[in-house]
Motif scaffolding. Structure first.
Motif, PDB file in Angstrom:
ATOM      1  N   CYS A 185      39.854  45.437  33.710  1.00 41.88           N
ATOM      2  CA  CYS A 185      38.421  45.623  34.504  1.00 41.88           C
ATOM      3  C   CYS A 185      38.799  45.815  35.915  1.00 41.88           C
ATOM      4  O   CYS A 185      39.298  44.597  36.687  1.00 41.88           O
ATOM      5  CB  CYS A 185      37.718  43.932  33.517  1.00 41.88           C
ATOM      6  N   TYR A 186      37.762  46.565  36.632  1.00 42.89           N
ATOM      7  CA  TYR A 186      37.738  46.569  37.569  1.00 42.89           C
ATOM      8  C   TYR A 186      37.160  45.029  38.729  1.00 42.89           C
ATOM      9  O   TYR A 186      37.365  44.939  39.552  1.00 42.89           O
ATOM     10  CB  TYR A 186      37.000  47.718  38.141  1.00 42.89           C
ATOM     11  N   TYR A 187      36.257  44.319  38.042  1.00 47.15           N
ATOM     12  CA  TYR A 187      35.482  43.336  37.963  1.00 47.15           C
ATOM     13  C   TYR A 187      35.968  42.046  37.835  1.00 47.15           C
ATOM     14  O   TYR A 187      36.520  41.223  38.575  1.00 47.15           O
ATOM     15  CB  TYR A 187      34.025  43.363  37.062  1.00 47.15           C
ATOM     16  N   CYS A 188      36.361  41.940  36.481  1.00 49.27           N
ATOM     17  CA  CYS A 188      37.041  40.380  36.284  1.00 49.27           C
ATOM     18  C   CYS A 188      38.731  40.454  35.731  1.00 49.27           C
ATOM     19  O   CYS A 188      39.347  39.312  36.020  1.00 49.27           O
ATOM     20  CB  CYS A 188      36.244  40.301  35.333  1.00 49.27           C
ATOM     21  N   GLU A 189      39.433  41.729  35.963  1.00 46.67           N
ATOM     22  CA  GLU A 189      40.691  41.812  35.754  1.00 46.67           C
ATOM     23  C   GLU A 189      41.068  41.625  35.238  1.00 46.67           C
ATOM     24  O   GLU A 189      42.046  41.604  34.420  1.00 46.67           O
ATOM     25  CB  GLU A 189      41.790  40.941  37.446  1.00 46.67           C
ATOM     26  N   ARG A 190      40.127  41.467  33.337  1.00 51.68           N
ATOM     27  CA  ARG A 190      40.841  40.800  31.679  1.00 51.68           C
ATOM     28  C   ARG A 190      41.456  42.417  31.708  1.00 51.68           C
ATOM     29  O   ARG A 190      41.081  43.062  31.331  1.00 51.68           O
ATOM     30  CB  ARG A 190      39.462  40.178  31.501  1.00 51.68           C
ATOM     31  N   GLU A 191      42.525  42.683  31.025  1.00 53.28           N
ATOM     32  CA  GLU A 191      42.741  43.250  30.342  1.00 53.28           C
ATOM     33  C   GLU A 191      42.883  42.929  28.765  1.00 53.28           C
ATOM     34  O   GLU A 191      43.467  42.196  27.752  1.00 53.28           O
ATOM     35  CB  GLU A 191      44.739  43.477  30.488  1.00 53.28           C
TER      36      GLU A 191
END
Ligand code: CTP
Length: 150
Positions: A135-141
């Motif tokens: 995710c570009y916002y929270c970096e969650r994969e």
């Protein structure tokens, strides 16, 4: 007896080299059966040079960019064949772009792409095959991308 093959089509799109068992996900991405009245044929577990594969043939229809990007997430080696008057007039392998916008939902419930209405989901593609995105916002994969396709 020779194995029965699904017939060639006159005009439309053939999505070939789908990993065996994933044709149903491709149908879901294409909105079949709810959102289309095109004639569709599906072959599953067909023998190919590299093991088993599925094939989806959609008559009289070409695919939209976002549909191809979604297919690249679940079938990174798929080929899209455009058929006109029984001939393959175009063939290309799907390829994920560097960024996916509005294609996958973030699995983090507190991510701003889930909590603020006008903010569309946005992912950076860190690997095209096998597909990996963050995710570009929270970096969650996301662990199971298939389940998160919008
Ligand atoms: N096809 C079809 N109708 C046509 C032409 C082709 O349904 N009128 C399908 C074929 O059955 C195949 C796919 O489209 O599943 C690609 O066709 P083609 O390029 O002729 O086959 P291959 O050379 O085997 O493809 P590839 O090299 O991509 O494996």
């Amino acid at each position: 007896m020779k194995p029965m093959k699904i017939p060639k089509i006159k005009d439309g799109t053939v999505i070939d080299h789908i990993p065996a068992g994933n044709a149903i996900k491709v149908l879901r991405i294409l909105g079949i059966p709810e959102k289309t009245s095109s004639i569709v044929s599906v072959a599953m577990n067909v023998k190919s040079r590299i093991g088993r594969k599925d094939i989806v043939k959609v008559e009289n229809r070409e695919l939209a960019r976002d549909e191809v990007d979604k297919i690249a997430l679940i079938a990174p080696k798929a080929t899209i064949n455009i058929i006109r008057d029984y001939e393959v007039v175009e063939k290309h392998q799907v390829e994920l772009p560097d960024e996916l916008i509005g294609i996958v939902r973030c699995s983090n419930p507190t991510c701003i792409s889930n909590t603020r209405e006008p903010i569309e989901s946005r992912f950076k593609v860190i690997s095209k095959d096998p597909p990996r995105i963050v995710c570009y916002y929270c970096e969650r994969e996301p662990e199971d991308i298939d389940e998160k396709i919008i």
